[in-house]
Design a protein around this motif. Structure first.
Motif, PDB file in Angstrom:
ATOM      1  N   LYS A  42      36.089 -20.633 -61.431  1.00  0.00           N
ATOM      2  CA  LYS A  42      36.768 -21.859 -61.849  1.00  0.00           C
ATOM      3  C   LYS A  42      36.069 -22.512 -63.036  1.00  0.00           C
ATOM      4  O   LYS A  42      36.692 -23.259 -63.797  1.00  0.00           O
ATOM      5  CB  LYS A  42      36.832 -22.852 -60.687  1.00  0.00           C
ATOM      6  N   THR A  43      34.788 -22.236 -63.193  1.00  0.00           N
ATOM      7  CA  THR A  43      34.028 -22.912 -64.257  1.00  0.00           C
ATOM      8  C   THR A  43      33.445 -21.948 -65.295  1.00  0.00           C
ATOM      9  O   THR A  43      32.870 -22.390 -66.286  1.00  0.00           O
ATOM     10  CB  THR A  43      32.871 -23.723 -63.648  1.00  0.00           C
ATOM     11  N   LYS A  44      33.589 -20.644 -65.083  1.00  0.00           N
ATOM     12  CA  LYS A  44      32.933 -19.657 -65.935  1.00  0.00           C
ATOM     13  C   LYS A  44      33.963 -18.726 -66.560  1.00  0.00           C
ATOM     14  O   LYS A  44      34.881 -18.255 -65.884  1.00  0.00           O
ATOM     15  CB  LYS A  44      31.938 -18.860 -65.086  1.00  0.00           C
ATOM     16  N   PHE A  45      33.789 -18.421 -67.870  1.00  0.00           N
ATOM     17  CA  PHE A  45      34.794 -17.652 -68.591  1.00  0.00           C
ATOM     18  C   PHE A  45      34.154 -16.648 -69.559  1.00  0.00           C
ATOM     19  O   PHE A  45      33.140 -16.948 -70.189  1.00  0.00           O
ATOM     20  CB  PHE A  45      35.704 -18.588 -69.394  1.00  0.00           C
ATOM     21  N   LYS A  46      34.778 -15.458 -69.649  1.00  0.00           N
ATOM     22  CA  LYS A  46      34.368 -14.463 -70.631  1.00  0.00           C
ATOM     23  C   LYS A  46      35.171 -14.687 -71.916  1.00  0.00           C
ATOM     24  O   LYS A  46      36.399 -14.814 -71.863  1.00  0.00           O
ATOM     25  CB  LYS A  46      34.624 -13.048 -70.113  1.00  0.00           C
ATOM     26  N   VAL A  47      34.457 -14.694 -73.027  1.00  0.00           N
ATOM     27  CA  VAL A  47      35.098 -14.922 -74.318  1.00  0.00           C
ATOM     28  C   VAL A  47      35.107 -13.620 -75.114  1.00  0.00           C
ATOM     29  O   VAL A  47      34.079 -12.948 -75.241  1.00  0.00           O
ATOM     30  CB  VAL A  47      34.362 -16.015 -75.115  1.00  0.00           C
ATOM     31  N   TYR A  48      36.274 -13.275 -75.655  1.00  0.00           N
ATOM     32  CA  TYR A  48      36.432 -12.063 -76.460  1.00  0.00           C
ATOM     33  C   TYR A  48      36.741 -12.439 -77.901  1.00  0.00           C
ATOM     34  O   TYR A  48      37.630 -13.263 -78.169  1.00  0.00           O
ATOM     35  CB  TYR A  48      37.554 -11.195 -75.903  1.00  0.00           C
ATOM     36  N   LEU A  49      36.004 -11.843 -78.819  1.00  0.00           N
ATOM     37  CA  LEU A  49      36.204 -12.078 -80.247  1.00  0.00           C
ATOM     38  C   LEU A  49      36.652 -10.783 -80.907  1.00  0.00           C
ATOM     39  O   LEU A  49      36.008  -9.747 -80.737  1.00  0.00           O
ATOM     40  CB  LEU A  49      34.900 -12.568 -80.890  1.00  0.00           C
ATOM     41  N   THR A  67      29.672 -15.054 -72.207  1.00  0.00           N
ATOM     42  CA  THR A  67      30.254 -15.823 -71.107  1.00  0.00           C
ATOM     43  C   THR A  67      29.825 -17.277 -71.246  1.00  0.00           C
ATOM     44  O   THR A  67      28.644 -17.564 -71.454  1.00  0.00           O
ATOM     45  CB  THR A  67      29.789 -15.265 -69.742  1.00  0.00           C
ATOM     46  N   LEU A  68      30.783 -18.178 -71.129  1.00  0.00           N
ATOM     47  CA  LEU A  68      30.505 -19.606 -71.262  1.00  0.00           C
ATOM     48  C   LEU A  68      31.111 -20.370 -70.093  1.00  0.00           C
ATOM     49  O   LEU A  68      32.027 -19.880 -69.422  1.00  0.00           O
ATOM     50  CB  LEU A  68      31.086 -20.147 -72.568  1.00  0.00           C
ATOM     51  N   TYR A  69      30.578 -21.581 -69.888  1.00  0.00           N
ATOM     52  CA  TYR A  69      31.133 -22.465 -68.875  1.00  0.00           C
ATOM     53  C   TYR A  69      32.203 -23.357 -69.499  1.00  0.00           C
ATOM     54  O   TYR A  69      32.296 -23.495 -70.722  1.00  0.00           O
ATOM     55  CB  TYR A  69      30.021 -23.296 -68.239  1.00  0.00           C
ATOM     56  N   LYS A  70      33.016 -23.954 -68.645  1.00  0.00           N
ATOM     57  CA  LYS A  70      34.165 -24.734 -69.105  1.00  0.00           C
ATOM     58  C   LYS A  70      33.744 -25.831 -70.086  1.00  0.00           C
ATOM     59  O   LYS A  70      34.382 -26.033 -71.120  1.00  0.00           O
ATOM     60  CB  LYS A  70      34.891 -25.361 -67.910  1.00  0.00           C
ATOM     61  N   MET A  92      36.060 -15.061 -87.273  1.00  0.00           N
ATOM     62  CA  MET A  92      36.317 -14.279 -86.060  1.00  0.00           C
ATOM     63  C   MET A  92      37.412 -14.942 -85.234  1.00  0.00           C
ATOM     64  O   MET A  92      37.412 -16.159 -85.045  1.00  0.00           O
ATOM     65  CB  MET A  92      35.041 -14.171 -85.228  1.00  0.00           C
ATOM     66  N   GLN A  93      38.335 -14.104 -84.745  1.00  0.00           N
ATOM     67  CA  GLN A  93      39.423 -14.633 -83.936  1.00  0.00           C
ATOM     68  C   GLN A  93      39.092 -14.537 -82.459  1.00  0.00           C
ATOM     69  O   GLN A  93      38.565 -13.537 -81.988  1.00  0.00           O
ATOM     70  CB  GLN A  93      40.724 -13.883 -84.213  1.00  0.00           C
ATOM     71  N   ILE A  94      39.409 -15.606 -81.730  1.00  0.00           N
ATOM     72  CA  ILE A  94      39.218 -15.628 -80.279  1.00  0.00           C
ATOM     73  C   ILE A  94      40.451 -14.981 -79.670  1.00  0.00           C
ATOM     74  O   ILE A  94      41.519 -15.597 -79.581  1.00  0.00           O
ATOM     75  CB  ILE A  94      39.035 -17.074 -79.772  1.00  0.00           C
ATOM     76  N   THR A  95      40.319 -13.732 -79.283  1.00  0.00           N
ATOM     77  CA  THR A  95      41.481 -12.965 -78.837  1.00  0.00           C
ATOM     78  C   THR A  95      41.773 -13.082 -77.350  1.00  0.00           C
ATOM     79  O   THR A  95      42.895 -12.824 -76.918  1.00  0.00           O
ATOM     80  CB  THR A  95      41.302 -11.471 -79.196  1.00  0.00           C
ATOM     81  N   ASP A  96      40.780 -13.473 -76.555  1.00  0.00           N
ATOM     82  CA  ASP A  96      41.026 -13.578 -75.119  1.00  0.00           C
ATOM     83  C   ASP A  96      39.944 -14.422 -74.459  1.00  0.00           C
ATOM     84  O   ASP A  96      38.792 -14.440 -74.907  1.00  0.00           O
ATOM     85  CB  ASP A  96      41.049 -12.188 -74.475  1.00  0.00           C
ATOM     86  N   ILE A  97      40.331 -15.128 -73.411  1.00  0.00           N
ATOM     87  CA  ILE A  97      39.387 -15.891 -72.579  1.00  0.00           C
ATOM     88  C   ILE A  97      39.757 -15.572 -71.137  1.00  0.00           C
ATOM     89  O   ILE A  97      40.830 -15.943 -70.662  1.00  0.00           O
ATOM     90  CB  ILE A  97      39.481 -17.404 -72.834  1.00  0.00           C
ATOM     91  N   LYS A  98      38.872 -14.869 -70.445  1.00  0.00           N
ATOM     92  CA  LYS A  98      39.144 -14.440 -69.078  1.00  0.00           C
ATOM     93  C   LYS A  98      38.295 -15.226 -68.083  1.00  0.00           C
ATOM     94  O   LYS A  98      37.092 -15.379 -68.256  1.00  0.00           O
ATOM     95  CB  LYS A  98      38.861 -12.944 -68.918  1.00  0.00           C
ATOM     96  N   SER A  99      38.955 -15.701 -67.044  1.00  0.00           N
ATOM     97  CA  SER A  99      38.265 -16.489 -66.026  1.00  0.00           C
ATOM     98  C   SER A  99      37.421 -15.597 -65.124  1.00  0.00           C
ATOM     99  O   SER A  99      37.901 -14.590 -64.615  1.00  0.00           O
ATOM    100  CB  SER A  99      39.296 -17.255 -65.198  1.00  0.00           C
TER     101      SER A  99
END
Length: 204
Positions: free
Chosen positions: A11-18, A25-28, A1-8
């Protein structure tokens, strides 16, 4: 799976798109731990580990916290989890988890809701309020029929009139129309209102 986007998100939390789809959603620190970076690759093994050991675990804890904070229906809890950016299947698993311990039970919620309000609200008013909770309305009708008798509606009207300190002996026509309108808007029938006011039982 390719990580196509990481949206903030913060400051510490991010949405991950595959592969172009929101995954979780993951933390830094978690991004660093699993070496997640835009245009990188994520193996199926690591993907499943993140879902089970990080996201699902967090969703279960969040569900427990939300229920500890206040009583909620299954629908309300699901909405809260989805609004917190948990994937739908993760939200469902978290709900199944808390249900397995009896922490969420729509039937019990309906009964508690009715019991706490039946002496001050009409059957119609309680029905309307429960419609907003996302519960099975057919079951609501069945349970309401168990709790409400004609006398219950009369008692609820009596209690409201006491709280309003309404006295028909001294009330003007305008005050009478106002109290009738108030009770009607709360879902009480005209005949029930008339019966209680004319008998004047609540004021003895």
């Amino acid at each position: 799976m390719q990580i196509t986007d990481i949206k903030s998100v913060s400051k510490t939390k991010f949405k991950v798109y595959l592969d172009g789809q929101f995954a979780f959603t993951l933390y830094k620190g978690e991004l660093f731990r699993y070496r997640i970076q835009e245009d990188g690759e994520l193996s199926e093994e690591v993907y499943q580990e993140i879902r089970e050991k990080v996201v699902l675990k967090r969703a279960k804890l969040r569900a427990m916290h939300l229920l500890n904070d206040m009583d909620r229906t299954e629908s309300q809890l699901r909405t809260k989890l989805l609004n917190g950016d948990y994937p739908a299947d993760i939200a469902d698993e978290a709900i199944a988890y808390v249900k397995s311990f009896g922490y969420i039970n729509d039937e019990s919620y309906i009964r508690r809701f009715i019991e706490s309000r039946k002496n001050s609200k009409s059957k119609k008013e309680i029905y309307a309020l429960l419609m907003k909770k996302g519960v099975d309305m057919e079951r609501v009708r069945e349970i309401l029929s168990e709790y409400y008798s004609a006398e219950d509606s009369l008692n609820a009207i009596r209690d409201l009139l006491r709280k309003k300190r309404y006295d028909p002996k001294s009330a003007t026509d305008q005050e009478m129309r106002k109290i009738y309108g108030y009770l009607a808007r709360k879902g009480f029938g005209y005949e029930d209102i008339r019966q209680v006011i004319q008998i004047n039982e609540w004021n003895t």
